[in-house]
Motif scaffolding. Sequence first.
Motif, PDB file in Angstrom:
ATOM      1  N   GLY A 148       0.819  -1.205   0.000  1.00 37.47           N
ATOM      2  CA  GLY A 148       0.000   0.000   0.000  1.00 37.47           C
ATOM      3  C   GLY A 148       0.853   1.255   0.000  1.00 37.47           C
ATOM      4  O   GLY A 148       2.084   1.212   0.056  1.00 37.47           O
ATOM      5  N   ASN A 149       0.204   2.406  -0.066  1.00 39.25           N
ATOM      6  CA  ASN A 149       0.904   3.682  -0.068  1.00 39.25           C
ATOM      7  C   ASN A 149       1.855   3.761   1.121  1.00 39.25           C
ATOM      8  O   ASN A 149       1.466   3.626   2.272  1.00 39.25           O
ATOM      9  CB  ASN A 149      -0.115   4.822  -0.009  1.00 39.25           C
ATOM     10  CG  ASN A 149       0.546   6.181  -0.113  1.00 39.25           C
ATOM     11  OD1 ASN A 149       1.222   6.623   0.811  1.00 39.25           O
ATOM     12  ND2 ASN A 149       0.334   6.842  -1.239  1.00 39.25           N
ATOM     13  N   ARG A 150       3.126   3.949   0.822  1.00 43.05           N
ATOM     14  CA  ARG A 150       4.137   3.877   1.878  1.00 43.05           C
ATOM     15  C   ARG A 150       4.027   5.022   2.876  1.00 43.05           C
ATOM     16  O   ARG A 150       4.381   4.870   4.043  1.00 43.05           O
ATOM     17  CB  ARG A 150       5.533   3.813   1.255  1.00 43.05           C
ATOM     18  CG  ARG A 150       5.831   2.466   0.587  1.00 43.05           C
ATOM     19  CD  ARG A 150       7.169   2.460  -0.097  1.00 43.05           C
ATOM     20  NE  ARG A 150       7.511   1.143  -0.622  1.00 43.05           N
ATOM     21  CZ  ARG A 150       7.068   0.677  -1.793  1.00 43.05           C
ATOM     22  NH1 ARG A 150       6.262   1.412  -2.543  1.00 43.05           N
ATOM     23  NH2 ARG A 150       7.417  -0.525  -2.209  1.00 43.05           N
ATOM     24  N   PHE A 151       3.552   6.173   2.430  1.00 41.81           N
ATOM     25  CA  PHE A 151       3.440   7.295   3.363  1.00 41.81           C
ATOM     26  C   PHE A 151       2.271   7.105   4.322  1.00 41.81           C
ATOM     27  O   PHE A 151       2.318   7.545   5.472  1.00 41.81           O
ATOM     28  CB  PHE A 151       3.342   8.626   2.601  1.00 41.81           C
ATOM     29  CG  PHE A 151       4.644   9.015   1.971  1.00 41.81           C
ATOM     30  CD1 PHE A 151       5.662   9.575   2.730  1.00 41.81           C
ATOM     31  CD2 PHE A 151       4.888   8.767   0.634  1.00 41.81           C
ATOM     32  CE1 PHE A 151       6.878   9.907   2.167  1.00 41.81           C
ATOM     33  CE2 PHE A 151       6.102   9.092   0.058  1.00 41.81           C
ATOM     34  CZ  PHE A 151       7.108   9.664   0.824  1.00 41.81           C
ATOM     35  N   LYS A 152       1.239   6.416   3.873  1.00 43.25           N
ATOM     36  CA  LYS A 152       0.161   6.036   4.789  1.00 43.25           C
ATOM     37  C   LYS A 152       0.698   5.074   5.843  1.00 43.25           C
ATOM     38  O   LYS A 152       0.373   5.167   7.022  1.00 43.25           O
ATOM     39  CB  LYS A 152      -0.980   5.356   4.017  1.00 43.25           C
ATOM     40  CG  LYS A 152      -1.830   6.279   3.168  1.00 43.25           C
ATOM     41  CD  LYS A 152      -2.960   5.463   2.549  1.00 43.25           C
ATOM     42  CE  LYS A 152      -3.801   6.312   1.613  1.00 43.25           C
ATOM     43  NZ  LYS A 152      -4.872   5.501   0.958  1.00 43.25           N
ATOM     44  N   LEU A 153       1.533   4.128   5.390  1.00 46.86           N
ATOM     45  CA  LEU A 153       2.090   3.142   6.300  1.00 46.86           C
ATOM     46  C   LEU A 153       3.064   3.770   7.284  1.00 46.86           C
ATOM     47  O   LEU A 153       3.135   3.371   8.445  1.00 46.86           O
ATOM     48  CB  LEU A 153       2.785   2.037   5.500  1.00 46.86           C
ATOM     49  CG  LEU A 153       1.849   1.171   4.645  1.00 46.86           C
ATOM     50  CD1 LEU A 153       2.646   0.317   3.667  1.00 46.86           C
ATOM     51  CD2 LEU A 153       0.978   0.286   5.520  1.00 46.86           C
ATOM     52  N   LEU A 154       3.822   4.784   6.830  1.00 49.43           N
ATOM     53  CA  LEU A 154       4.712   5.499   7.740  1.00 49.43           C
ATOM     54  C   LEU A 154       3.918   6.189   8.833  1.00 49.43           C
ATOM     55  O   LEU A 154       4.293   6.164  10.013  1.00 49.43           O
ATOM     56  CB  LEU A 154       5.529   6.541   6.967  1.00 49.43           C
ATOM     57  CG  LEU A 154       6.739   6.054   6.170  1.00 49.43           C
ATOM     58  CD1 LEU A 154       7.341   7.223   5.405  1.00 49.43           C
ATOM     59  CD2 LEU A 154       7.776   5.422   7.072  1.00 49.43           C
TER      60      LEU A 154
END
Length: 325
Positions: free
Chosen positions: A142-148
């Motif tokens: 998934g979107n890595r910035f969401k995961l961050l």
Amino acid sequence: MLKYLGCLDEAQLKTLDDNSKIDVLKEHNLIIFSESKVIEASINTGLSRLLFKNKFKGITNKYSYSKDVASDYLSFLLQHYSCFIDGEVFQYKRDFDLKTNLLEKKKAKEFALSDFIRIFEMIVDVRFISLEKDVHGEMRVGNRFKLLDKEKNNKYIDRLRHQKDNVLQYLIGDTDFFDVDFFNTNGWLQEIIDFEIGSQILIYLNDKFQFESVEYNSENKKAILIHEKFKGKFESLEQLIFIENQIENRENVDRAFIISLFYFFKRKIKLKMPSTKLFTQIINDFFELNIGLVKDPSSETEAHLKRTEKLKNEWENFNSRMSKI
């Protein structure tokens, strides 16, 4: 601006025992109590061992700081040790430019993507990353910035909520406590700094090559999104920030609390609110809850009155803090 740095009087706390200190933290709405159940006895209600029932005695002497306090403390740590972060990020940018300034754009992007994935997997536990289908139906991260953002909230902020002594030093404003020795002897802090260094490098690479779409990221972002989407339905953004903090900082949010929250604003202090139907929809959609329609409480129960009085005190404290920012 930090909300809680130096919000407590160190001289006053030094004169108090541990229980009295906890009372002060509670009065300032800085902590949340969690009830732990202790088995007191077993009661046999029949022949089958399946009918043994445990008798529980509830105790509430365990506490942790609110998410709001922990988030503020995290912001302080990142500011306080920013020299470590800025130095490492600057070094990476300089090295990256030296390695790629003679490459074609396509080759530079391939090099950057390799770094982007490698650094992401260094600061996020990839074992717990969920996959999702892209527009072509293929499985991908998934979107890595969401995961961050999720990693920051679920791992680091939650961990800081339980650092009772360290956070207390922050609350009394003892910034000298957080010196180089403190940094060198606390692996969890070094991990947080590494996470922030990695996050800033990912942002730098993404700004150059647009690997991921970046969603709006801010403290109280749910309040801001609700305020923008439902213009004129609430009295103010501050009111929505209070609502978000109340819901996010509670261990258990039930329908009774949401009802008290709604009617506290609607009747107790007479601020503008949407209809009960729309408010219920907003709460369920933005906070991932599943409560039924908020209805007018049929009677002023003691529990409802207690919740309303507590909300009144916390609203006054909230307004007092906001006026200082």
